[in-house]
Structure formats: C-alpha cells, structure tokens
Design a protein around this motif. Structure first.
Motif, mmCIF file in Angstrom:
data_model
loop_
_atom_site.group_PDB
_atom_site.id
_atom_site.type_symbol
_atom_site.label_atom_id
_atom_site.label_comp_id
_atom_site.label_asym_id
_atom_site.label_seq_id
_atom_site.Cartn_x
_atom_site.Cartn_y
_atom_site.Cartn_z
ATOM 1 N N LYS A 118 -47.683 11.924 -26.321
ATOM 2 C CA LYS A 118 -47.377 12.944 -25.314
ATOM 3 C C LYS A 118 -48.430 12.916 -24.207
ATOM 4 O O LYS A 118 -49.624 13.030 -24.473
ATOM 5 N N ASN A 154 -54.004 13.628 -30.895
ATOM 6 C CA ASN A 154 -53.042 14.075 -31.898
ATOM 7 C C ASN A 154 -53.712 15.045 -32.857
ATOM 8 O O ASN A 154 -54.340 14.653 -33.837
ATOM 9 N N TRP A 163 -54.776 9.121 -34.204
ATOM 10 C CA TRP A 163 -55.285 10.061 -33.204
ATOM 11 C C TRP A 163 -54.702 9.826 -31.818
ATOM 12 O O TRP A 163 -54.958 10.584 -30.903
ATOM 13 N N CYS A 191 -51.947 10.015 -29.216
ATOM 14 C CA CYS A 191 -50.809 10.906 -29.043
ATOM 15 C C CYS A 191 -49.965 10.402 -27.881
ATOM 16 O O CYS A 191 -50.466 10.198 -26.782
#
Lengths: 198, 198
Positions: B17, B23, B13, B15
């Motif tokens: 970014k 995520n 989960w 992420c």
C-alpha cells in the motif's frame, strides 16, 4: 542558521553500476581546502598517498580483503562471499542510506582503510537528513599516514554536502580528542545501547 | 551469545500500500508478556488505551496533526503537505530502514504519539542489522498514560525481532532512568555530534 544550499541531490549519488555502492565521482568534488581539520600533509581525497585511491565500496572488495580489514575493527564472524554480496545488494537497493568508502592500495589490490556514512531521513528539522559516521578503520600496516583523518573528514564533509542538518558518532572516550579535530562536540547528550548478541 | 533466531524477514515488512510506511500487522505479533519493562497497567500494543491504536505512519497522518505532534519534540519548520509526502515516498522506496510508528486517537483523528526505529545494515557482526530509537514524543494532553513506555518498548522489541545485534539511542542525562527501564545501558561510549544547521 537555516539549511545551507545543498549542491548535490540523491540522483547524483545513485550509481547504475551493479558492482559500485554509490557514485563516488562526487567525492572528487569535495574541496579539501575547506576541511575543518586542515591537512598540512601531502594527502587529499584525490591523492590519499602513493598507490592509494579513495572510492566507494565495490562488490569485489570482498576479494581484496575488505572483511579482513573490518576484523581489525571489531567482530565480523565468518562471512561468505555470497552473504557479503547479498548485504551489498540490499544496501544498493536503498540508495542514499549507506555510503561506505574505502582506500585501496592498488599496488597489491588490498583494501587498507574504510569508513561509513549512514544517512537517516527525518520529518523533523524541515524534513532533514541526519548523518552518522561509523566503522572507521585503517589497516595496521598503513597507520601513521593520516588515512583515518582523511576518511573521517571525507565522511563528514560528504554528510554536509548531502544536506544533513547534523552528523554524529559514538566512540570511546580515548578517541574524543581525535574527533574534536573535526569539530565534533561531546555535549551533555549521552549514548545508551542495548545489545541482543555479539 | 550468537545471533538469535529471527522470526521475521524484510519481505514481511514491505507493504504494497502506497500510503502505509511499513507492514504493521507484524506489530500485533509482538508478545507483550516478554517486554523487558513489564507493563503492569492495562495497555498493550494491541490496546494502547480507549480509542487509541498503535500502527505504522500513514501518508495522510499529515492531516491528522503529525507535524504538530513532532513540534512538541523539536524544531520542525513549516513543512508543506507536498514536502511531507515526498519524504514519506523517499522512506518508502527504501524498505527496511525507517519504521515510524504512531498512536492515533481515532475518536478525533489526531496523532498523539510517535517513535521511530531506524535500521542500519552492516558488514560487521556477521553482516548485522543495527537499530536506533529516535524521536519519541507523546502529545502533552496524553501524557501519564504510559504511551511513551509503550512506544519505546515496541521499537526496541521490533529491532530485536528484525534481527538487530544491538539498538541504541542518544538522550539527555535526565532521561537515563527512563531508558534504563528498557534495559538500555549507558556504557563508557560517548556521543559526539557536529551540527551544520538547526
């Protein structure tokens, strides 16, 4: 009323020590004379009673009976020290969320009380914080000393000092009068839950 | 029943970014055929409706009317983009806590639905996770398309998949029948709160 001035910020609560969940020196700054549940008995955050201290959860509280104490509140399962420490570390990696405070009887190195403030971040209410009081428990041998009052009041005042716009809890109806002492209200809002396992 | 097998773990989960809260590729793995509120209409997590996508909150959703949408739910105040981004970053620094999902109408780049799952870590119940469903809102122009159902169900199933032993919410009594569709129960537990500011 608009958001009150918040005296503390997150950095005040981050503790560099790996074995301390949060920087509890700030607890000592809570002014007991402004507690909503006036304590007309001789305990306070600084002095919970003879031989007792109120502080953040420490990583070695597993060895001081912390899980045994929680077993007086609810089901805990058979948690190993390694599992306990992994959860402690996971909480520690998210500063500003889990504030677990305990009362230790230092004369015998036993944890005799505990309570948790959980803080949620929101985008509503001016990107607010919201508090939740959870898992209040006092060891059966230490009841009648108002330690439950002290823990609930400390968690509640702490949530306000952190800047929470509101703080809530869920409890059995029999505990409603207890929490009303701290100015918690039972409004028309209802509590619903879905349980996946015990 | 003991803790069910949990298919996902926190690392799934997180992420990398910076502009995505969690995520959300894992959302696509939720099997809609096992939803407790069977959706006998033609929407699903993968297909919320023509032109709509269900996904994690993104940092640029401020520009897509996210705060305006929240204003249809409750008081938001006048939140600047900088304040929004600061709160987003603070949530992102604590992975595994705040799962805010949104529905975007990509035809006009407007956020038309949102819901939050907040996860608390506990030492009770075998060092459990506990979920809370918060801040469910659907844009007034998009109601009647069962998007609220979809968001609540996704948040609930997500909490179970993450391993929460239970998930709860608080709501007005008028919404009790709505949440009962998702197998939330209104037990004897009561909800109490203390408000410090609006």
């Amino acid at each position: 009323m608009e958001k009150e001035e918040v005296g503390w910020c997150l950095k005040d609560w981050i503790c560099d020590k790996d074995d301390v969940l949060f920087n509890d020196s700030v607890l000592q700054q809570i002014d007991c004379t402004h507690l909503s549940c006036y304590m007309n008995y001789s305990i306070s955050i600084k002095n919970p009673g003879p031989g007792l201290v109120l502080r953040s959860l420490h990583k070695n509280d597993y060895d001081k009976g912390y899980m045994t104490l929680l077993g007086q509140l609810t089901r805990t399962g058979d948690v190993t020290k390694e599992r306990f420490e992994a959860q402690f570390d996971a909480m520690k990696q998210c500063p500003g969320i889990h504030y677990i405070m305990v009362i230790e009887d230092v004369s015998n190195a036993i944890i005799v009380g505990s309570g948790t403030l959980v803080v949620e971040r929101k985008f509503t209410h001016n990107t607010a914080l919201r508090g939740r009081v959870e898992d209040i428990v006092v060891h059966s041998n230490y009841r009648g000393r108002h330690l439950g009052n002290l823990i609930v009041e400390t968690a509640t005042v702490l949530s306000q000092k952190l800047g929470c716009y509101k703080t809530s809890l869920d409890c059995l109806p029999s505990l409603k009068p207890f929490y009303e002492k701290f100015e918690f209200e039972n409004t028309s809002v209802i509590f619903m839950s879905k349980r996946f396992y015990d």
